[in-house]
Write an enzyme that holds these catalytic residues in place. Structure first.
Site, PDB file in Angstrom:
ATOM      1  N   ASP A  73      14.978 -29.654 -11.591  1.00  9.69           N
ATOM      2  CA  ASP A  73      14.129 -28.739 -10.820  1.00  9.69           C
ATOM      3  C   ASP A  73      14.484 -28.846  -9.346  1.00  9.69           C
ATOM      4  O   ASP A  73      14.911 -29.911  -8.871  1.00  9.69           O
ATOM      5  CB  ASP A  73      12.650 -29.081 -11.007  1.00  9.69           C
ATOM      6  N   ASP A  75      12.918 -28.102  -5.438  1.00 11.26           N
ATOM      7  CA  ASP A  75      11.812 -27.764  -4.544  1.00 11.26           C
ATOM      8  C   ASP A  75      12.391 -27.478  -3.169  1.00 11.26           C
ATOM      9  O   ASP A  75      13.366 -28.097  -2.732  1.00 11.26           O
ATOM     10  CB  ASP A  75      10.814 -28.913  -4.441  1.00 11.26           C
ATOM     11  N   ASP A 149       5.353 -39.043  -0.953  1.00  9.38           N
ATOM     12  CA  ASP A 149       4.857 -40.285  -1.539  1.00  9.38           C
ATOM     13  C   ASP A 149       5.804 -41.468  -1.375  1.00  9.38           C
ATOM     14  O   ASP A 149       5.420 -42.532  -0.916  1.00  9.38           O
ATOM     15  CB  ASP A 149       4.499 -40.086  -3.020  1.00  9.38           C
TER      16      ASP A 149
END
Length: 458
Positions: A73, A75, A149
Site C-alpha cells: 500500500d 500513503d 507513531d
C-alpha cells in the site's frame, strides 16, 4: 550546538522528540529502487506538486522501500486540505471521523492521502483514559513527523527528486533493526492504544527488536485496548493475522501480554498439545499462502483460531444430553457472541466460520448420498482444508482425510468403489436419524424379541 541547547532546556529524553530539521538523503544514500514505487502514487504526488502543494510518499511504504521490499500500500502526505485534494482527482473520497483522509481510487488500487497533522490540540476530545477521539488539526511537515507513531514510519520520500526526509533517525533504526516510538511511549499509547498492537505487528513482521523504553509500558497499559472501538481492534488484528507473519505475531502478542481479551481462552488452547499444534498449523499455512501471493480467507483463519473453544463447548453440550448437530450450533453461538463483543467480527466472516464448523460432522458420514451432497457445498474447499488441519493435528484419524482426498479426486465409478469400501470407524452403521428411528421401534417392541437390533444411537 542547537541540539545541546534544546537538551539543556527540555531534558535529554524530551529533546529527542523535537525535530530540529530533517536529515536529507539522496538516491546514493538511501538506495531506493524507483521501480518499486507505484505509478499511481507517483501520479498523486505529481498532481499535488503541479497544483502548488507539497506531497510525499510516507510511512510504511517508505520503510519497505528502504528495506528493498515492494510495498503493498502507498500513503501520501501533503499540505493540501482534504477538500483541496478531492478537487484534484476524479475518483476521490473523504473518509474518517477521527482523522479525515482522502482515498484516491485507481481501479483496484487506493492511494491514501493525508494532510500534514499539526500538534495535537489540548482541546481535542479525549476519553477518560486519554485516548484522542477526534482531532483534525492540520500543520507543518515537521509537526506531522512528530505525530507519526514510530521512527521507521516517519520518513518522507519525494518520487520526483528521489529525496528522503528523515526527522527522527528512522534510517539509523532501520539499519539497527530497532522499533522505537516517537515521543514518550506512555503518552503515545494513551493517545491511541492500537499502537500497542502495531508495535507487536511491526516487530514480528520485520524481525526488529523493540527499544526498551518503547517496550517497558506495554504490559501495564495493555488494558487500554478495551477502550478502543471493536471495529478498529478487528482491523488491526486482521492486519496482524494476514501479515504473512501471523505465527510470529501471535507469539509476540503472548510475549508482551497483549492477547488477553482479544482472543479469550487462546492461551488455554495453546497450552494443550492438540490445540497448540492445530493453531500452529493453521497460522503457518496462512503465512505460506500470503508469501506465495495467494488469497487468504479471514473466515477460515478465525474459524481455525476459535475452533478448540467451539470443540470444548460442543463436547460439553453433548455430555449434557444435546444431539451433536444442535450442540455444535449452540457452541458456535456461545463462542461467536463472546468474540463479537471484542472484535466486531463482520457478518460475512461469521457466516463463513459457521459454514466451516457446521460441515465438520458431515465429513464423518461416508455412505449413501451424504458425500455427494457435501461435495456440492459452496464452502466445500474451505471445509475440506479445515478437516485436513484437524487430521494433521491429530484430532481426527488421518484415514478420514485421505478418504475425502480420494473421493474429491475420483470420478463417478471410483467414488462408488470408495463408498462401498468399509471406512475405518464407520462400520455399516446407518445414518444417525435412521438409527434413532430404529432404536425407537426396538424399544416399543421390547426385549422379548430375540435377535432384535441393539444399535447405539450416537
Amino acid at each position: 550546538m542547537i541540539k545541546k541547547f534544546i537538551k539543556r532546556i527540555f531534558g535529554g529524553k524530551e529533546a529527542e522528540t523535537i525535530p530540529v530539521g530533517p536529515v536529507t538523503l539522496g538516491p546514493q544514500e538511501h538506495r531506493i529502487n524507483p521501480q518499486l514505487v507505484s505509478p499511481n502514487a507517483v501520479r498523486v504526488t505529481q498532481t499535488l506538486q503541479d497544483a502548488g502543494f507539497k506531497a510525499f510518499v510516507v510511512g510504511g511504504a517508505v520503510r519497505d522501500l528502504l528495506l528493498g521490499v515492494k510495498p503493498k500500500d502507498f500513503d501520501v502526505a501533503t499540505n493540501a486540505t482534504p477538500e483541496q485534494v478531492k478537487r484534484l482527482f476524479r475518483r476521490a473520497f473523504i473518509i474518517g471521523r477521527r482523522f479525515q483522509i482522502v482515498h484516491v481510487v485507481f481501479g483496484q488500487e487506493i492511494i491514501e492521502v493525508t494532510t500534514f497533522r499539526g500538534a495535537s490540540a489540548e482541546s481535542a476530545p479525549k476519553d477518560e483514559h486519554g485516548r484522542v477521539l477526534r482531532d483534525n488539526t492540520f500543520g507543518e511537515q515537521h509537526e506531522d513527523a512528530v505525530r507519526r507513531d514510530f521512527t521507521i514510519n516517519a520518513m518522507y520520500y519525494d518520487p520526483a527528486s528521489q529525496v528522503v526526509l528523515d526527522y527522527h533517525d528512522g534510517i539509523a533504526d532501520i539499519r539497527n533493526k530497532t522499533l522505537r516510538v516517537i515521543g514518550v511511549p506512555e503518552a503515545r499509547y494513551r493517545e491511541d492504544p492500537v499502537r500497542l498492537l502495531r508495535v507487536v505487528r511491526f516487530a514480528a513482521k520485520l524481525g526488529f527488536s523493540i527499544d526498551p523504553a518503547t517496550r517497558e509500558p506495554i504490559q501495564v497499559m495493555a488494558p487500554l485496548i478495551n477502550n478502543v472501538p471493536a471495529a478498529r481492534v478487528f482491523d488491526e488484528m486482521l492486519k496482524l493475522l494476514m501479515s504473512g507473519h501471523a505465527l510470529a505475531c501471535l507469539q509476540q502478542l503472548r510475549k508482551e501480554g497483549l492477547h488477553h481479551g482479544l482472543l479469550p481462552l487462546l492461551d488455554v488452547v495453546l497450552e494443550q498439545p492438540l490445540g497448540e499444534k492445530f493453531v500452529t498449523l493453521a497460522l503457518a499455512g496462512t503465512d505460506q499462502r500470503v508469501r506465495e501471493g495467494k488469497g487468504v480467507s479471514p473466515g477460515f483463519l478465525f474459524a481455525a483460531l476459535l475452533w478448540h473453544q467451539v470443540l470444548e463447548k460442543w463436547h460439553a453440550y453433548q455430555a449434557a444430553g444435546e444431539f451433536p448437530i444442535p450442540a455444535l450450533h449452540l457452541a458456535a453461538d456461545d463462542v461467536l457472541n463472546t468474540q463479537t463483543e471484542k472484535l466486531a467480527l463482520q457478518r460475512k466472516i461469521t457466516t463463513d466460520m459457521r459454514d466451516i464448523w457446521a460441515m465438520q460432522p458431515r465429513f464423518e458420514r461416508r455412505s449413501g448420498k451424504s458425500p455427494y451432497k457435501l461435495i456440492e457445498h459452496p464452502r466445500m474447499r474451505a471445509g475440506y482444508d479445515f478437516l485436513m488441519l484437524r487430521c494433521a493435528s491429530g484430532e481426527l484419524d488421518q484415514e478420514l482425510g485421505d478418504w475425502w482426498t480420494d473421493f474429491i479426486a475420483a470420478d463417478g465409478p471410483e467414488r462408488e468403489v470408495l463408498l462401498a469400501r468399509k471406512p475405518k470407524g464407520d462400520g455399516d452403521a446407518a445414518p444417525a436419524k435412521k438409527r434413532r428411528r430404529r432404536a425407537g421401534r426396538n424399544k416399543r417392541k421390547g426385549p422379548a424379541e430375540e435377535g432384535a437390533p441393539t444399535e447405539n444411537p450416537t
